[in-house]
Design a protein around this motif. Structure first.
Motif, PDB file in Angstrom:
ATOM      1  N   MET A   1     -19.366  32.119  66.092  1.00 35.93           N
ATOM      2  CA  MET A   1     -20.417  31.778  67.053  1.00 35.93           C
ATOM      3  C   MET A   1     -20.866  33.020  67.835  1.00 35.93           C
ATOM      4  N   LEU A   2     -22.156  33.051  68.130  1.00 37.05           N
ATOM      5  CA  LEU A   2     -22.698  34.125  68.951  1.00 37.05           C
ATOM      6  C   LEU A   2     -22.131  34.039  70.363  1.00 37.05           C
ATOM      7  N   LEU A  10     -30.902  38.604  72.946  1.00 37.70           N
ATOM      8  CA  LEU A  10     -31.976  38.298  72.000  1.00 37.70           C
ATOM      9  C   LEU A  10     -33.120  37.561  72.699  1.00 37.70           C
ATOM     10  N   LYS A  11     -32.759  36.644  73.575  1.00 38.48           N
ATOM     11  CA  LYS A  11     -33.801  35.898  74.279  1.00 38.48           C
ATOM     12  C   LYS A  11     -34.601  36.806  75.195  1.00 38.48           C
ATOM     13  N   SER A  14     -36.878  38.957  73.092  1.00 35.65           N
ATOM     14  CA  SER A  14     -38.013  38.220  72.548  1.00 35.65           C
ATOM     15  C   SER A  14     -38.994  37.843  73.659  1.00 35.65           C
ATOM     16  N   LYS A  18     -42.887  38.923  73.405  1.00 35.93           N
ATOM     17  CA  LYS A  18     -43.975  37.937  73.425  1.00 35.93           C
ATOM     18  C   LYS A  18     -45.073  38.298  74.418  1.00 35.93           C
ATOM     19  N   ILE A 125     -30.539  38.833  55.930  1.00 39.39           N
ATOM     20  CA  ILE A 125     -31.385  38.118  56.891  1.00 39.39           C
ATOM     21  C   ILE A 125     -31.561  38.931  58.157  1.00 39.39           C
ATOM     22  N   PHE A 134     -39.885  36.656  65.929  1.00 39.79           N
ATOM     23  CA  PHE A 134     -39.697  35.745  67.052  1.00 39.79           C
ATOM     24  C   PHE A 134     -41.030  35.414  67.719  1.00 39.79           C
ATOM     25  N   ASN A 138     -43.334  29.570  66.276  1.00 41.32           N
ATOM     26  CA  ASN A 138     -42.820  28.877  67.448  1.00 41.32           C
ATOM     27  C   ASN A 138     -43.940  28.378  68.363  1.00 41.32           C
TER      28      ASN A 138
ATOM     29  N   ALA B  87     -22.189  27.597  62.098  1.00 40.74           N
ATOM     30  CA  ALA B  87     -23.416  28.047  62.757  1.00 40.74           C
ATOM     31  C   ALA B  87     -23.105  29.034  63.874  1.00 40.74           C
ATOM     32  N   MET B  88     -24.080  29.866  64.176  1.00 43.28           N
ATOM     33  CA  MET B  88     -23.871  30.895  65.194  1.00 43.28           C
ATOM     34  C   MET B  88     -24.197  30.410  66.600  1.00 43.28           C
ATOM     35  N   VAL B  89     -24.954  29.356  66.675  1.00 40.37           N
ATOM     36  CA  VAL B  89     -25.184  28.718  67.980  1.00 40.37           C
ATOM     37  C   VAL B  89     -24.983  27.217  67.823  1.00 40.37           C
ATOM     38  N   PRO B  90     -24.422  26.583  68.847  1.00 42.26           N
ATOM     39  CA  PRO B  90     -24.085  25.164  68.749  1.00 42.26           C
ATOM     40  C   PRO B  90     -25.292  24.280  68.419  1.00 42.26           C
ATOM     41  N   HIS B 107     -36.440  23.656  70.562  1.00 41.25           N
ATOM     42  CA  HIS B 107     -37.476  24.007  69.588  1.00 41.25           C
ATOM     43  C   HIS B 107     -38.393  25.108  70.108  1.00 41.25           C
ATOM     44  N   GLN B 108     -38.239  25.402  71.379  1.00 38.70           N
ATOM     45  CA  GLN B 108     -39.007  26.513  71.931  1.00 38.70           C
ATOM     46  C   GLN B 108     -38.154  27.762  72.041  1.00 38.70           C
ATOM     47  N   CYS B 109     -36.913  27.655  71.614  1.00 42.04           N
ATOM     48  CA  CYS B 109     -36.004  28.797  71.723  1.00 42.04           C
ATOM     49  C   CYS B 109     -36.200  29.724  70.541  1.00 42.04           C
ATOM     50  N   SER B 110     -36.419  30.982  70.835  1.00 41.46           N
ATOM     51  CA  SER B 110     -36.723  31.929  69.760  1.00 41.46           C
ATOM     52  C   SER B 110     -35.501  32.197  68.889  1.00 41.46           C
ATOM     53  N   VAL B 111     -34.328  32.009  69.458  1.00 44.00           N
ATOM     54  CA  VAL B 111     -33.113  32.275  68.698  1.00 44.00           C
ATOM     55  C   VAL B 111     -32.825  31.144  67.709  1.00 44.00           C
ATOM     56  N   LYS B 113     -34.545  29.147  65.652  1.00 43.76           N
ATOM     57  CA  LYS B 113     -35.063  29.133  64.283  1.00 43.76           C
ATOM     58  C   LYS B 113     -34.378  30.177  63.398  1.00 43.76           C
ATOM     59  N   LEU B 114     -34.156  31.344  63.957  1.00 39.86           N
ATOM     60  CA  LEU B 114     -33.467  32.387  63.195  1.00 39.86           C
ATOM     61  C   LEU B 114     -32.080  31.924  62.793  1.00 39.86           C
ATOM     62  N   MET B 115     -31.400  31.279  63.709  1.00 40.13           N
ATOM     63  CA  MET B 115     -30.019  30.909  63.453  1.00 40.13           C
ATOM     64  C   MET B 115     -29.897  29.775  62.428  1.00 40.13           C
ATOM     65  N   GLN B 117     -31.786  29.769  59.779  1.00 39.72           N
ATOM     66  CA  GLN B 117     -31.813  30.569  58.545  1.00 39.72           C
ATOM     67  C   GLN B 117     -30.440  31.135  58.221  1.00 39.72           C
ATOM     68  N   VAL B 118     -29.834  31.740  59.234  1.00 39.12           N
ATOM     69  CA  VAL B 118     -28.533  32.356  59.017  1.00 39.12           C
ATOM     70  C   VAL B 118     -27.519  31.304  58.588  1.00 39.12           C
TER      71      VAL B 118
END
Lengths: 138, 138
Positions: A1-2, A10-11, A14, A18, A125, A134, A138, B87-90, B107-111, B113-115, B117-118
């Motif tokens: 986990m991150l 990262l947030k 980004s 943006k 990736i 990012f 979205n 997963a890297m984030v819960p 769904h508005q978190c930029s991290v 969607k990437l996670m 994929q990972v």
DNA sequence: ATATTTCCTATAGATTTGATAGGATAAACA
DNA sequence: TGTTTATCCTATCAAATCTATAGGAAATAT
């Protein structure tokens, strides 16, 4: 986990990516927008500045800003700074290689080969995704 | 990075998978062969037994043995037991989903969607690799 | 000058990790 | 039946790591 550190980093990045302009943004603005403890974020942004991702400006109207274009900042690079090795075991890490203490010969370790696969895949990736991704969606 | 617990667990399982017969193997034998603290390994094997991967037998000639064929034991399943979420984030975990405390809307978190994929990419490796792959090569 | 903002170091509480201790329980076997 | 062998189980502990927080120094704008 991150770790939260990496996720926050990262947030924050980004958030900066943006923005339309390149004007400095204060820590307090980012911390409120992203629900991050201000002091904790401060230390994260500081290390992103020291590693060349961010620039900063003190005093009124000061804050942090990106030093590179978002498409030049790969997630892998950020990850390595804030989280550390991308590999799951030190013996397959490209940037943080270490011998595993329990393996006399890592080429005979059954875990080793699998983790190379995982590393390469994750890497493909993280290296090929940048901050600009990012912003885009979205 | 993998915790030692998970790494040790994988090594112990692959040790068992590499054996020809299905006779029980004592903890002490595995711990010496793989350079793992015996007591620590004991607790790991115990949890692998409680989760249905291993069977055990007490007393003389006792020990641990695989309950399934090596090709039926995916690395992903072992990982989830010993390490936890893949997963890297819960907020992108399939088996351990949790809302991120700092995201009002994920769904508005930029991290986020990437996670995803990972996660999918890592998952495709870990789900499609089994203990039998450890035996095959090397 | 003064207000504002980052810079820097130190520290502290909480959690996780990696391991150890020691007795209970069950099986094998003489 | 008693002894040995091995797992079972719970509790505990030290060290490391994570997640902050505190407080003042330094620089900048006005």
């Amino acid at each position: 986990m991150l770790s939260r550190k990496t996720k926050y980093g990262l947030k924050a990045l980004s958030y900066l990516a943006k923005k339309d302009d390149d004007k400095p943004v204060q820590i307090s603005v980012i911390s409120e927008a992203e629900n991050i403890s201000q002091k904790f974020l401060e230390s994260i942004l500081l290390s992103l500045r020291k590693t060349g991702f961010l620039g900063s400006k003190k005093g009124k109207g000061g804050g942090y800003y990106l030093l590179k274009n978002p498409d030049e900042i790969s997630i892998a690079a950020v990850y390595r700074i804030l989280e550390g090795p991308i590999a799951m075991v030190p013996c397959v890490s490209l940037n943080f290689y270490e011998k595993c203490h329990d393996c006399p010969d890592e080429h005979q370790c059954s875990v080793h080969k699998l983790m190379i696969q995982v590393r390469d895949n994750t890497l493909s990736i993280l290296e090929n995704t940048s901050l600009s991704d990012f912003v885009a969606e979205n």
